[in-house]
Enzyme design. Structure first.
Site, PDB file in Angstrom:
ATOM      1  N   CYS A  87    -141.359  75.115  13.025  1.00 27.84           N
ATOM      2  CA  CYS A  87    -141.292  74.155  11.909  1.00 27.84           C
ATOM      3  C   CYS A  87    -140.157  74.491  10.953  1.00 27.84           C
ATOM      4  CB  CYS A  87    -142.617  74.122  11.172  1.00 27.84           C
ATOM      5  SG  CYS A  87    -144.027  74.084  12.293  1.00 27.84           S
ATOM      6  N   CYS A 210    -154.337  68.522   6.342  1.00 27.66           N
ATOM      7  CA  CYS A 210    -153.318  68.788   7.367  1.00 27.66           C
ATOM      8  C   CYS A 210    -152.170  67.782   7.285  1.00 27.66           C
ATOM      9  CB  CYS A 210    -153.927  68.672   8.763  1.00 27.66           C
ATOM     10  SG  CYS A 210    -155.425  69.634   8.991  1.00 27.66           S
ATOM     11  N   SER A 211    -150.957  68.271   7.507  1.00 25.63           N
ATOM     12  CA  SER A 211    -149.817  67.362   7.594  1.00 25.63           C
ATOM     13  C   SER A 211    -149.959  66.556   8.883  1.00 25.63           C
ATOM     14  CB  SER A 211    -148.514  68.147   7.583  1.00 25.63           C
ATOM     15  OG  SER A 211    -148.515  69.117   8.598  1.00 25.63           O
ATOM     16  N   LYS A 332    -147.468  66.831   3.765  1.00 23.48           N
ATOM     17  CA  LYS A 332    -148.749  66.135   3.837  1.00 23.48           C
ATOM     18  C   LYS A 332    -148.611  64.619   3.760  1.00 23.48           C
ATOM     19  CE  LYS A 332    -152.910  65.072   4.029  1.00 23.48           C
ATOM     20  NZ  LYS A 332    -152.386  63.842   4.662  1.00 23.48           N
ATOM     21  N   HIS A 336    -144.375  65.076   8.573  1.00 17.25           N
ATOM     22  CA  HIS A 336    -143.831  66.357   9.045  1.00 17.25           C
ATOM     23  C   HIS A 336    -143.278  66.235  10.459  1.00 17.25           C
ATOM     24  CE1 HIS A 336    -143.152  70.515   9.649  1.00 17.25           C
ATOM     25  NE2 HIS A 336    -144.353  70.894  10.032  1.00 17.25           N
TER      26      HIS A 336
END
Lengths: 386, 349, 129
Positions: A87, A210-211, A332, A336
């Site tokens: 990421c 969670c994203s 979020k 992402h």
């Protein structure tokens, strides 16, 4: 080392882009950045593209050349390189670009990031993202990515008394910001109740902690500060670009709830820029999960360990607070697209410092980005200023 | 003399009650439970199979008597639910207990008596001096087709017996077998569930072969049932072993300690090894145990065993592994839906 | 699941076989063939862990990838072994049972199976001690 400036930014709309392919996403962002810098593609000396897992998501490797090709940049046969640190792939692309310009090796470099995640089913996505941690000793025993961050949350809540509601407030705040961001995937506000009633993913984390899974791309153009005004009236200085690594596995960390790589990259960035956390006007942190934002705020020195929940609850991380965090909506709410996130964070800070952030505008002269790979095995921190 | 050096059993923690299975098929659960003498049966966890059960059982045996795994010269795993049709369970067990690579290994199959066939094979190797220790395991995650009578009893569990010559906790005085070609129960290659001959599996099969081997043993040893403190018979249900014990002249008291089936179900190849384990859990030095297994197809292996002083000595620690009674305690009960999920009986894409 | 990749680590997964640095005394599971403290000055030897430890942190996994889907919800934990090293593993217990500091011991279980026709990966999980 030469002073480096960002002179162009481009970010595609984030979301489920069913009609747009991997390569076209990037071309769109790259063209926006060139347009923004009022520049021709022929002026580019080198290209870095952050991408985590095109091999799993679209079965494509050899991303550097592919992107350069479809961006029309192969005529000059420029070097085109893919960077990967899960990421933090985008953050890595930015730092590589910064390094080559600062060193004098290049003048004009494009740093981008792209991820096309919706071409595969949810199970493949979960599996591919698990590759950001230790596949052999975390992934193989059933550790999912949310599961690893959930274990950080369990440890953190146990030690510091963070409440479930405080954790939810991170998400609520980021959605409030994202609602004001025209490129955000989820442009809507949510409540604490929404978060704590959402589907359980990995206790104590729920879906709205969670994203999301996102398609998107972002690109920025860097050049030496002394050339910057040829392209823009509002060049933004790169005051620091720092990177740090840590153990690949969460279980090998000194402290489960502290991302030592964040602490190290943050300290390096502050030293390089000659600033302290107090002088940072806003920060884009890597909130892949709500708990990650809590840890980041502390590990970057904006408050003491254990106090980020309170800081969030008090509204200090919201727009108008003492340290606005994730004005873009963060991972979020803005979304992402893994490889693009690190570049989007830079683009957001640049837009803010230029005074182009519209309804989410913060009055500040220095901003920071914080991009994490895995559960903290790679961290890139950048500091930008007017 | 060749004998049992150590032993260990393993039973998964899940159970389903006979009445719950009967409820699904519209049958009278109380009547079935009474008829079979089986109140509930064990069910494996999603991540348990014959190999994991075998490893846990073998580790229990090694915990009770720490010996150099390098001295284990043979491992035989008897089962009719080996996870692989081709690739030995025994090799995986050897790797997991540190006995590889200087050892021989093979999987055995003889319906429900593959575990005792493994013991006999191990005895032969030990007696001939080919190996120091042999590990014989009987374990199964038994299959019974949904709605079939077998479904009420087919359960999961197993036990490992380490056979050797030096200071056994129980000497195996003698073993003999009785085998014919009798198709009372079978599973063809590629079939998921076994087929059986219904009432044909009684008189011409179970009772004929168990009595055949048992009477041969009594005759060859010159003993009578009253010479034994305990007796263990193959236990597909509680009815058969109780009946055959009576036919042979053994009392209910002699078979009770080794009769795990009412709370465990039929662990197929694991049944007699678990029964031996349960008996050894409570046996005293000098106790004599009579054992007769049964495997469809069909045959029986009989054993005459005498417990030695070693079982209470410093070289052996019975408490270092769970007893069958402890393994049966505190189960987690499943309803039929969860049981079906555990057993992979739900059709999934 | 790649067969050589699984086979290579079989003893590590089956028996908690890790490594130990005789120079500084550190224990490693997952195994390391270079001590991060002593690097080239370290002497690495194999070491089989006893398998007793305690839960350092945990999560209940409710959504998993396909290979683990059937087992949800399951307990995932960072387990600290007696020897002082930590590993990630499943703990076989109900979600209500697990807590930070819970004593656990090793258990031999299936980790994943490569469909109905591929290899089965076995390894170590933990059960309440």
């Amino acid at each position: 080392m030469r002073e480096v400036a960002v002179v162009g930014i481009g970010v595609t709309e984030f979301g489920e882009k069913w009609e747009t392919s991997f390569r076209n996403l990037f071309v769109e962002a790259g063209a926006m950045a060139l347009e923004d810098a009022n520049m021709s593609g022929d002026q580019i000396d080198e290209m870095f593209v952050g991408n985590m897992s095109a091999g799993r998501f679209v079965l494509q490797e050899h991303i550097g050349a592919l992107i350069a090709d479809y961006a029309g940049l192969v005529g000059n046969h420029i070097p085109a390189t893919r960077t990967e640190a899960a990421c933090a792939s985008g953050g890595l692309a930015f730092r590589q670009a910064y390094t080559t310009v600062a060193s004098g090796l290049n003048d004009i470099v494009i740093a981008g990031g792209v991820e096309k995640m919706t071409d595969v089913g949810g199970s493949v996505t979960t599996d591919a993202l698990a590759g950001a941690a230790d596949r052999e000793w975390e992934g193989l025993v059933g550790a999912t990515f949310p599961g690893l961050y959930a274990m950080i949350a369990t440890d953190y809540m146990h030690r510091y008394g963070l409440t479930r509601e405080q954790l939810a407030m991170v998400s609520v705040k980021n959605h409030a910001n994202g609602a004001k961001n025209p490129i955000a995937q989820y442009r809507k506000e949510i409540t604490v109740e929404d978060v704590i009633r959402s589907t359980r993913v990995a206790d104590p984390l729920r879906l709205l902690d969670c994203s999301p899974v996102t398609d998107g791309a972002a690109a920025v153009i860097l050049c030496p500060m002394e050339m910057a005004r040829q392209f823009t009236d509002t060049p933004i200085r790169v005051l620091a670009s720092a990177q740090a690594c840590d153990t690949i596995s969460l279980h090998d960390r000194r402290d489960i709830s502290t991302l030592d790589a964040t602490v190290a990259a943050g300290k390096r960035a502050y030293a390089q820029a000659g600033v302290t956390p107090k002088e940072i006007g806003m920060v884009e942190v890597h909130d892949c999960f709500t708990i990650a934002e809590i840890c980041a705020i502390e590990d970057l020195g904006f408050c003491a360990k254990g106090e980020a929940g309170k800081l969030t609850e008090d509204g200090q991380t919201a727009l108008g607070g003492s340290i606005p965090v994730n004005t873009s909506g963060g991972l979020k709410s803005c979304g992402h697209p893994v490889g693009a996130t690190g570049i989007k964070q830079v683009a957001e800070i640049v837009a803010q410092l230029r005074g182009e952030a519209g309804a989410r505008q913060v009055d500040a002269e220095i901003g920071m980005t914080h991009n994490v790979g895995g559960t903290g095995a790679t961290v890139v921190c950048n500091i930008l200023g007017v | 003399m060749v004998g049992i050096i150590s032993y260990g059993a393993y039973i998964p923690r899940f159970r389903i009650k006979t009445e719950e299975i009967a409820r699904v098929w519209g049958a009278d659960g109380a009547e079935i439970a009474r008829g079979l003498g089986v109140r509930e049966k064990s069910v494996p966890d999603f991540d348990e199979d014959t190999i994991t059960i075998s490893v846990e059982a073998a580790r229990g045996a090694l915990a009770r008597r720490p010996l150099d795994p390098g001295e284990i010269g043979a491992i035989y795993v008897g089962s009719e639910s080996h996870p692989y049709a081709v690739k030995p369970s025994a090799a995986a067990v050897g790797e997991a207990i540190g006995a590889t690579p200087v050892m021989t290994a093979a999987d055995c199959e003889f319906a429900c008596k593959a575990g005792t066939a493994a013991i006999q094979t191990g005895m032969g190797l030990v007696k001939s001096g080919m190996v120091t220790y042999a590990v014989a395991i009987g374990a199964d995650t038994a299959q019974g087709a949904p709605g079939d009578a077998l479904e009420y009893t087919a359960s999961a569990g197993g036990a490992a017996i380490i056979v050797g010559n030096d200071d056994p906790i129980a000497e195996i005085n003698h073993t003999c077998s009785y085998t014919t070609d009798t198709p009372d129960f079978w599973r063809r290659e590629g079939q998921e569930y076994p087929s059986h001959g219904g009432r044909f599996s009684g008189d011409p099969a179970y009772f004929k072969h168990v009595q055949g081997a048992a009477r041969l043993m009594l005759e060859q040893m010159g003993t009578t049932p009253s010479d034994y403190d305990y007796a263990v018979f193959h236990q597909p249900n509680a009815k058969f072993p109780t009946k055959v014990a009576g036919m042979l002249g053994f009392s209910r008291e002699q078979i009770t300690p080794g009769l795990a089936v009412p709370r465990l179900g039929n662990t197929y190849s694991g049944a007699v090894p678990v029964g031996i384990s349960a008996t050894l859990d409570i046996a005293k030095p000098g106790d004599r145990i009579f054992v007769t297994s049964y495997g469809s197809g069909a045959g029986s292996d009989a054993f005459d065993i005498t417990v030695t002083d070693v079982i209470d000595s410093d070289v052996f620690n019975r408490n270092a592994a769970p007893t069958v009674e402890q393994l049966l305690a505190n189960p987690v009960y499943l309803d039929y839906a969860l049981y079906a999920k555990h057993k992979g009986k739900i059709l999934m894409q | 699941m790649s067969v050589p990749r699984y086979w290579r680590k079989q003893q590590n997964r089956y028996r908690l076989r890790g490594t130990h640095c005789e120079t500084c005394g550190r224990y490693f599971f997952p195994p390391r063939n270079l001590c991060p403290t002593c690097r080239r000055d370290g002497t690495i030897v194999d070491y089989e862990f006893k398998g007793d430890g305690k839960v350092r942190t945990y999560s209940i996994i409710r959504t998993a990838s396909e290979d683990y889907d059937l087992q949800t919800p399951f307990v995932l934990a960072v387990v600290e072994l007696e020897e002082g090293t930590c590993l990630t593993a499943q703990v076989i217990c109900t979600p209500e049972e697990v807590y930070i500091g819970m004593p656990v011991k090793k258990a031999f279980r299936r980790i994943i199976a490569d469909g109905d026709a591929g290899v089965i990966v076995y390894g170590t999980k933990f059960v309440p001690a």
